[in-house]
Design an enzyme around this catalytic site. Structure first.
Site, PDB file in Angstrom:
ATOM      1  N   LYS A  38       4.408   0.526   9.801  1.00 49.27           N
ATOM      2  CA  LYS A  38       4.614   1.799   9.354  1.00 49.27           C
ATOM      3  C   LYS A  38       4.106   2.997  10.061  1.00 49.27           C
ATOM      4  CE  LYS A  38       3.260   0.139   4.942  1.00 49.27           C
ATOM      5  NZ  LYS A  38       2.818   0.308   3.597  1.00 49.27           N
ATOM      6  N   GLU A  63       0.798  -0.950  -0.189  1.00 43.56           N
ATOM      7  CA  GLU A  63       0.159   0.087  -0.198  1.00 43.56           C
ATOM      8  C   GLU A  63       0.868   1.215   0.088  1.00 43.56           C
ATOM      9  OE1 GLU A  63      -2.032   0.993   3.466  1.00 43.56           O
ATOM     10  OE2 GLU A  63      -3.628   2.133   2.388  1.00 43.56           O
ATOM     11  N   ARG A 103       5.696 -12.434   9.638  1.00 42.21           N
ATOM     12  CA  ARG A 103       6.235 -11.208   9.430  1.00 42.21           C
ATOM     13  C   ARG A 103       7.507 -11.016   9.999  1.00 42.21           C
ATOM     14  NH1 ARG A 103       4.295  -6.191  10.034  1.00 42.21           N
ATOM     15  NH2 ARG A 103       2.100  -6.655   9.485  1.00 42.21           N
TER      16      ARG A 103
END
Length: 563
Positions: A273, A36, A263
């Site tokens: 983020k 994104e 992850r």
RNA sequence: UGGCGGAUCGUCUAAUGGCAGGAUAGAGGAUUCUGACUCCUCCAGUCUAGGUUCGAGUCCUAGUCCGCCAGCCA
């Protein structure tokens, strides 16, 4: 660095190999990296990039798309679209012409939505966000069906088209899938498919006032692109039934399969983020590309190579286990890469003046040093030996045990790539601190070891007159605890105040006045250093990417602890 | 008291019923014009309790601990 050492098969590659062997999807392999564009890429994304592009490259005909998952214009920006492309390319991967945007699929997605409505599998719901939350139930209690759930197909179609036409205010209605409000999986309790948002999109401008949600857009984008294996992180595991539900209930051109993996977590840093963004906004770092940041751009500015990051991703592997990787592993990957390839140079970070009393004042002697001690092909460089030179403050002690392999009063050391010197006298200030050394050099020791005596060690140096003065920035972890995610409170207030040390009076060998900008140097005995873009021709600035392994520091620390 | 997933040297990761291996970290040594690199040696692991089996990290049962999920974020 050899990229093929330790191929490291993993459970995803196993699944893919099996699917290929069974000729699933006609034997095609097609992955995608779907960021994104709402922030800069970090080392965790590198793991996903290496997996998706890597796995495609390992099979003949395998392809990997770059796709921007740009379904939420409120958080997204072209700045991020640009940086992401730069970072993926820099890492060494190529999407060829296959760059896509979920926003390109908005018209198709709308048709999919109408198909669902026509099939009675989606409806327009007028509940407010708060009401919807209330109706959703909890983890342990089933939800309640929306009062708008039984609208007719005609009404739903009409309402959805009017949503799209902009007839209703933001947030007043959503299109929802009609699945099961009692599902134990919260994602199946009639999830939202479309919301009304009057926000300018960085690509589609003001064309749309409704935007699809991730769940609706992602799997269908995969299907539209003919993706065969949709690799994502573990938190989407719960979404897989929904991902499959869309594929099962719509006529799609392909049948992608979602597989989830853990992850990456790295010691002493944060990876979300949101938190990285908070550090940038709070100004505790100098930007997304601050050399302390775990972002690709930060690592690049720090001096990391794409090869070292790829090797790191290879070594950490792919699994579903909870993990927190040691920072030392990342550093080791860089050291290994740079040790083989980085040209050597000398720099004195905390200078101590040394006068060679038996060397003429006006003489400048030119010396030759290898660019790399183990690789002659890298050539040589020129150094200048003069009466006044600079050495590292910590390379001199008035007296020390013989474990200390550096300069002591009356002792001898070799100047790296130069002569052996003996310290005759330490010149002190009124306060008693050593401000200069008087030494003599042995002219017979250039490239030759003295016979009959052993020097204590080898230290680095630069000529005091034939050098350039610059700035060096040393870095320590951004956080002082290995698991900063566990810290309470504002993340920006928790950063290690000593994460950056600026040394403004550093003296560098002359060749460093115009350093190469694409690669790091090894400053011998100190570490690997990379030119920072803050540099000017008059004032070079270097970042230390990583120190050399420092056995002496470890010994000293142990002795301090024991004493 | 819901659902999904996970647990192997300090750390990361292999072993798909058949010798628990690699990397990294750590310890010791050799070498050295970088206390680097390189080389050699060593240390160190299957979450617990039962069961199946000639044989279990792997299969079964019951636990324990950890992660994720109640956005109209992704």
């Amino acid at each position: 660095m050899n990229d093929t050492t330790t191929p490291g098969a993993d459970f995803i590659r196993d699944i893919i190999a099996q699917d290929l062997a069974e000729r699933l999807n006609g034997g095609r392999l097609h992955t995608r990296f779907p960021p994104e564009p709402n922030g800069y890429l970090h080392i965790g994304h590198a793991k996903s990039i290496c997996l998706n592009f890597g796995v495609a490259a390992e099979h003949p005909g395998g392809l990997c798309n770059l796709r921007f998952d740009d379904t939420n214009p409120e958080k997204e920006d072209v700045e991020y679209v640009d940086s992401i492309q730069e970072d993926v390319r820099w890492l060494g991967f190529d999407w060829e012409e296959r760059i896509y945007y979920a926003s390109d699929y908005f018209p198709s997605l709308c048709r999919f939505a109408e198909a669902l409505i026509l099939a009675g599998k989606a409806y327009v719901c007028d509940l407010s966000a708060a009401e919807m939350r209330d109706y959703r139930g909890t983890l342990t209690e089933p939800g309640r069906e929306s009062p708008y759930r039984e609208r007719t197909v005609e009404e739903n179609l009409d309402l959805f088209r009017r949503m799209r036409a902009g007839e209703f205010p933001d947030g007043s209605r959503v299109l929802r899938a009609r699945i099961d409000m009692a599902s134990p999986n919260m994602n199946m309790r009639d999830p939202a498919l479309y919301r009304i948002r009057r926000v300018t999109h960085h690509r589609t401008g003001d064309d749309w006032v409704i935007y699809p949600t991730y769940d609706f857009a992602h799997g269908l984008s995969d299907a539209l692109e003919g993706i065969t294996h949709s690799l994502c992180t573990l938190e989407f595991e719960d979404h897989r039934p929904l991902y499959d539900w869309f594929l099962d209930n719509l006529e799609v051109p392909a049948r992608p399969r979602q597989i989830e993996f853990s992850r990456l977590s790295l010691e002493y840093t944060v990876m979300s983020k949101r938190k990285l963004n908070a550090l940038v906004r709070a100004g505790v770092v100098r930007g997304w590309d601050d050399p302390r940041m775990p972002t690709i751009s930060g690592l690049r500015r720090r001096g990391f190579t794409p090869e070292s990051i790829r090797q790191f991703c290879r070594l950490i592997g792919i699994s579903k286990s909870p993990n927190r990787v040691e920072y030392a592993l990342l550093e080791n990957c860089l050291r290994t890469d740079l040790d083989a390839r980085a040209p050597r140079a000398m720099a004195v970070l905390n200078p101590l003046r040394v006068v060679i009393v038996n060397f003429p004042e006006d003489r400048v002697e030119e010396l030759t040093a290898p660019a790399h001690p183990q690789n002659e092909a890298m050539g040589t460089r020129r150094l200048f030996f003069t009466r006044e030179i600079l050495i590292e403050q910590e390379d001199f002690r008035e007296s020390a045990s013989k474990e200390y392999k550096r300069l002591v009063l009356g002792g001898e050391v070799r100047l790296r790539n130069g002569y052996v010197i003996r310290c005759l006298e330490a010149v002190k200030s009124d306060a008693g601190e050593v401000i200069a050394l008087r030494c003599e050099y042995d002219p017979a020791t250039l490239n030759v070891n003295p016979v009959g005596r052993k020097v204590r060690g080898v230290i680095h140096w630069v000529s005091a007159s034939r050098c350039v003065v610059g700035e060096v920035r040393l870095y320590a972890p951004l956080f002082h605890v290995p698991e900063p995610d566990a810290l309470k409170g504002e993340i920006a207030e928790q950063v290690n105040p000593d994460s950056m040390t600026v040394l403004a009076d550093c003296h560098l060998e002359p060749g460093l006045a115009d350093p190469r900008r694409d690669f790091a140097y090894q400053f011998e005995r100190l570490g690997y250093f990379f030119r920072d873009p803050d540099s000017t021709p008059e004032h070079p600035v270097f970042n230390r990417a990583v120190s050399l392994r420092d056995t002496w520091a470890k010994i000293e620390k142990q002795q301090a602890g024991a004493g």
